[in-house]
Design a protein around this motif. Structure first.
Motif, PDB file in Angstrom:
ATOM      1  N   ARG A 124      19.600  -5.791  -8.162  1.00  9.50           N
ATOM      2  CA  ARG A 124      19.951  -6.927  -8.907  1.00  9.50           C
ATOM      3  C   ARG A 124      21.431  -7.263  -8.513  1.00  9.50           C
ATOM      4  NH1 ARG A 124      22.082  -6.146 -14.197  1.00  9.50           N
ATOM      5  NH2 ARG A 124      22.411  -3.775 -14.878  1.00  9.50           N
ATOM      6  N   HIS A 125      22.344  -6.226  -8.074  1.00 12.40           N
ATOM      7  CA  HIS A 125      23.712  -6.719  -7.710  1.00 12.40           C
ATOM      8  C   HIS A 125      23.751  -7.233  -6.410  1.00 12.40           C
ATOM      9  CE1 HIS A 125      24.600  -5.105 -11.623  1.00 12.40           C
ATOM     10  NE2 HIS A 125      24.078  -3.865 -11.396  1.00 12.40           N
ATOM     11  N   ASP A 126      23.368  -6.582  -5.432  1.00 13.88           N
ATOM     12  CA  ASP A 126      23.564  -6.820  -4.236  1.00 13.88           C
ATOM     13  C   ASP A 126      22.327  -7.749  -3.059  1.00 13.88           C
ATOM     14  OD1 ASP A 126      22.002  -4.966  -3.090  1.00 13.88           O
ATOM     15  OD2 ASP A 126      23.486  -3.672  -2.853  1.00 13.88           O
ATOM     16  N   GLY A 127      21.427  -7.672  -3.983  1.00 12.00           N
ATOM     17  CA  GLY A 127      19.970  -8.488  -3.311  1.00 12.00           C
ATOM     18  C   GLY A 127      19.183  -7.590  -2.131  1.00 12.00           C
ATOM     19  N   SER A 128      19.727  -6.470  -1.894  1.00 13.58           N
ATOM     20  CA  SER A 128      18.796  -5.514  -1.101  1.00 13.58           C
ATOM     21  C   SER A 128      17.509  -5.372  -1.514  1.00 13.58           C
ATOM     22  CB  SER A 128      19.604  -4.239  -0.768  1.00 13.58           C
ATOM     23  OG  SER A 128      20.086  -3.672  -1.868  1.00 13.58           O
ATOM     24  N   VAL A 129      16.369  -5.194  -0.848  1.00 13.64           N
ATOM     25  CA  VAL A 129      15.211  -4.904  -0.948  1.00 13.64           C
ATOM     26  C   VAL A 129      14.886  -3.325  -0.727  1.00 13.64           C
ATOM     27  CG1 VAL A 129      12.759  -5.515  -0.420  1.00 13.64           C
ATOM     28  CG2 VAL A 129      14.450  -7.244  -0.389  1.00 13.64           C
ATOM     29  N   HIS A 130      14.129  -2.934  -1.678  1.00 18.53           N
ATOM     30  CA  HIS A 130      13.701  -1.361  -1.390  1.00 18.53           C
ATOM     31  C   HIS A 130      12.263  -0.919  -1.915  1.00 18.53           C
ATOM     32  CE1 HIS A 130      18.219  -0.232  -1.624  1.00 18.53           C
ATOM     33  NE2 HIS A 130      18.265  -1.420  -2.288  1.00 18.53           N
ATOM     34  N   ILE A 131      11.783   0.208  -1.147  1.00 15.99           N
ATOM     35  CA  ILE A 131      10.634   0.476  -1.428  1.00 15.99           C
ATOM     36  C   ILE A 131      10.527   1.838  -1.999  1.00 15.99           C
ATOM     37  CG2 ILE A 131       9.970   1.341   1.050  1.00 15.99           C
ATOM     38  CD1 ILE A 131       7.200   0.610   0.649  1.00 15.99           C
ATOM     39  N   TRP A 132       9.917   2.268  -3.189  1.00 16.47           N
ATOM     40  CA  TRP A 132       9.616   3.713  -3.594  1.00 16.47           C
ATOM     41  C   TRP A 132       8.541   4.350  -2.653  1.00 16.47           C
ATOM     42  CZ3 TRP A 132      12.430   7.262  -5.701  1.00 16.47           C
ATOM     43  CH2 TRP A 132      11.851   8.077  -6.582  1.00 16.47           C
ATOM     44  N   SER A 133       8.820   5.064  -1.665  1.00 16.07           N
ATOM     45  CA  SER A 133       7.740   5.321  -0.757  1.00 16.07           C
ATOM     46  C   SER A 133       7.439   6.638  -0.749  1.00 16.07           C
ATOM     47  CB  SER A 133       8.210   4.830   0.788  1.00 16.07           C
ATOM     48  OG  SER A 133       7.614   5.477   1.684  1.00 16.07           O
TER      49      SER A 133
ATOM     50  N   ASP B 209       0.864  -1.245  -0.025  1.00 12.65           N
ATOM     51  CA  ASP B 209      -0.124   0.015   0.061  1.00 12.65           C
ATOM     52  C   ASP B 209       0.683   1.324  -0.025  1.00 12.65           C
ATOM     53  OD1 ASP B 209      -3.081  -1.090   0.931  1.00 12.65           O
ATOM     54  OD2 ASP B 209      -1.449  -2.380   1.524  1.00 12.65           O
ATOM     55  N   TYR B 210       2.109   1.165   0.437  1.00 17.93           N
ATOM     56  CA  TYR B 210       2.822   2.229   0.768  1.00 17.93           C
ATOM     57  C   TYR B 210       4.088   2.607  -0.552  1.00 17.93           C
ATOM     58  CZ  TYR B 210       0.596   1.846   5.428  1.00 17.93           C
ATOM     59  OH  TYR B 210      -0.385   1.611   6.063  1.00 17.93           O
ATOM     60  N   GLY B 211       3.935   1.764  -1.421  1.00 15.43           N
ATOM     61  CA  GLY B 211       4.773   1.904  -2.526  1.00 15.43           C
ATOM     62  C   GLY B 211       5.193   0.686  -3.120  1.00 15.43           C
ATOM     63  N   ASP B 212       5.838   0.742  -4.321  1.00 11.05           N
ATOM     64  CA  ASP B 212       6.333  -0.317  -5.228  1.00 11.05           C
ATOM     65  C   ASP B 212       7.667  -0.835  -4.493  1.00 11.05           C
ATOM     66  OD1 ASP B 212       4.279  -0.135  -7.027  1.00 11.05           O
ATOM     67  OD2 ASP B 212       5.431   1.270  -8.338  1.00 11.05           O
ATOM     68  N   LEU B 213       7.929  -2.189  -4.800  1.00  7.18           N
ATOM     69  CA  LEU B 213       9.198  -2.776  -3.735  1.00  7.18           C
ATOM     70  C   LEU B 213      10.039  -3.214  -5.020  1.00  7.18           C
ATOM     71  CD1 LEU B 213       7.026  -5.008  -1.752  1.00  7.18           C
ATOM     72  CD2 LEU B 213       8.563  -3.296  -1.043  1.00  7.18           C
ATOM     73  N   TYR B 214      11.229  -2.980  -4.848  1.00  9.61           N
ATOM     74  CA  TYR B 214      12.249  -3.213  -5.701  1.00  9.61           C
ATOM     75  C   TYR B 214      13.521  -4.062  -5.252  1.00  9.61           C
ATOM     76  CZ  TYR B 214      10.284   0.140  -8.436  1.00  9.61           C
ATOM     77  OH  TYR B 214       9.193   1.209  -9.197  1.00  9.61           O
TER      78      TYR B 214
END
Length: 439
Positions: A342-351, A334-339
């Motif tokens: 592709r190089h280090d595997g970390s998870v991010h949100i465009w918030s 609900d609070y943004g798209d998740l990414y």
């Protein structure tokens, strides 16, 4: 005295006649943990956590201990309890039940989300549990074992036997038990024995009475639920939660097999170089759906997992050193798209952390493993947060145990002073701040 109480905890026959306050104090002092094994102390503490600390007869306390032993998986100890006290007013056939301080995916029967039915499948009596949107699961009515089924439509309702319809209510006898025992429904009767299905937010259990044993048992006042509803001594059962790596079976169990995505090697997102992410998507599995009151997560289909365009992820909201081409979209909340990086595997949100129009990329987890574990932990702790035992200390206390577990997993992830911690607080607020109905 300590060695004597060690022996008492190891021997159910002696435990049934022991001074419970002395046993409680002995366990609290941790004097006997090394010599007697964990089953005696664990069964004793769980019996009092579930049923309370009222002074009841030896026979009824044996029923409590027997239930606690079954619920915690100490089958051999349960057999010794039954042998030591054949006059139990009721005995536990099986218990699919969340013990106190156990933070596990199942059972977790919350609010009005769950429904329980008795069904027939190929002449086999099953207990069907519809937990929530994840669908049904089935337990063998005889053993309580999980039955894996792939069925289309609804299984037929199991008819009640005439003997069960004519059986007395469990509430006819003066017993001391949680309120869920009052509504226990008789479903089988044979040879003077009657089986009842107990339903509670903590789980399900089948218990059995013997008419001969209950012939002279007091009647008229019904089940007394006060003991389970009163404050308990500050002796807590040990915290139990899943250990070790996140496995495919554990992900299936928490999210439901139909809501887990595993992507074959040949279909993994183009450009995903991080080995751990590739292994996770291929072998462990990504949950495709997750709900917790106001927060909802959904994974994208494999063909939609791709790098975003510059329009979708403008550079002025990205941290230094990260470009849109470094990321792969894999889901949304609900609070943004998740990414996924592709190089280090970390998870991010465009918030929308900085407002409705000023979006920013927030690092949400070091990898998919931690991201998925947090979603799973919300499910595992939901029952205890929404339906805590008295000994667990209430929702706020359980919420702190939940946060402590995540801090052990990924230190600082929930730090409220960081953008990451703030975003996560929106997602887990459903169990730490709200009740089972979302208020």
């Amino acid at each position: 005295m300590n060695e004597e109480l060690d022996d008492v905890l190891a021997d159910p026959a002696r435990l049934l006649t022991a001074d419970r306050a002395a046993v409680r104090g002995h366990i609290a002092a941790e004097d006997g943990a090394g010599d007697v094994g964990r089953e005696g102390p664990e069964v004793f503490l769980q019996a009092e956590a579930i049923f309370g600390s009222d002074d009841v007869t030896r026979a009824e306390f044996a029923s409590w201990l027997h239930f606690a032993a079954k619920a915690t998986g100490h089958e051999e100890y349960a057999e010794r309890i039954a042998k030591a006290e054949p006059g139990m007013p009721w005995r536990t056939v099986w218990a699919w039940w969340r013990p106190a301080n156990w933070f596990i995916a199942h059972p977790s029967l919350n609010g009005d989300y769950y429904q329980v039915h008795r069904r027939l499948h190929e002449d086999r009596l099953l207990i069907e549990v519809a937990t929530d949107w994840r669908g049904c699961l089935w337990l063998d009515a005889e053993t309580g074992g999980r039955v894996r089924l792939q069925v289309e439509g609804t299984l037929p309702v199991a008819p009640s036997a005439r003997e069960a319809l004519d059986a007395p209510d469990l509430n006819d006898w003066n017993l001391t038990a949680p309120v869920s025992w009052e509504g226990a429904a008789a479903f089988a009767a044979e040879g003077g024995r009657t089986r009842y299905l107990v339903q509670s937010a903590s789980g399900l259990a089948v218990i059995e009475t013997d008419a001969e044993v209950l012939r002279d048992w007091p009647r008229g006042e019904g089940i007394d639920c006060g003991s389970a509803d009163e404050a308990l001594p500050e002796t807590e059962p040990e915290v139990r939660r899943p250990k070790g790596p996140l496995t495919a079976d554990r992900v299936d169990d928490a999210f439901g097999e139909r809501y887990v995505l595993r992507i074959p090697e040949s279909d993994l997102p183009e450009g995903l170089e991080h080995p751990g992410s590739r292994r996770f998507l291929r072998d462990i599995g990504l949950p495709t759906m997750w709900l917790c009151h106001g927060a909802e997560y959904e994974a994208r289909r494999p063909e939609a997992m791709r790098p975003p365009t510059d329009d979708e992820l403008p550079g002025d909201g990205l941290p230094e050193g990260v470009t849109a081409s470094d990321l792969i979209t894999f889901g949304t909340v609900d609070y943004g798209d998740l990414y996924l990086h592709r190089h280090d595997g970390s998870v991010h949100i465009w918030s929308r952390l900085d407002g409705l129009t000023d979006k920013t990329l927030v690092r949400l987890a070091p990898d998919l493993d931690v991201f998925t574990r947090v979603l799973e932990a919300v499910y595992r702790y939901s029952n205890a947060c929404w339906h805590p035992y008295l000994v667990e200390g209430g929702q706020d206390a359980v919420a702190e145990v939940f946060k402590d577990e995540i801090d052990e997993l990924s230190p600082g992830l929930f730090d409220p002073e960081t953008p990451c911690g703030e975003v996560w607080s929106w997602l887990y607020a459903g169990i730490t701040e709200l009740g089972v109905d979302g208020f």
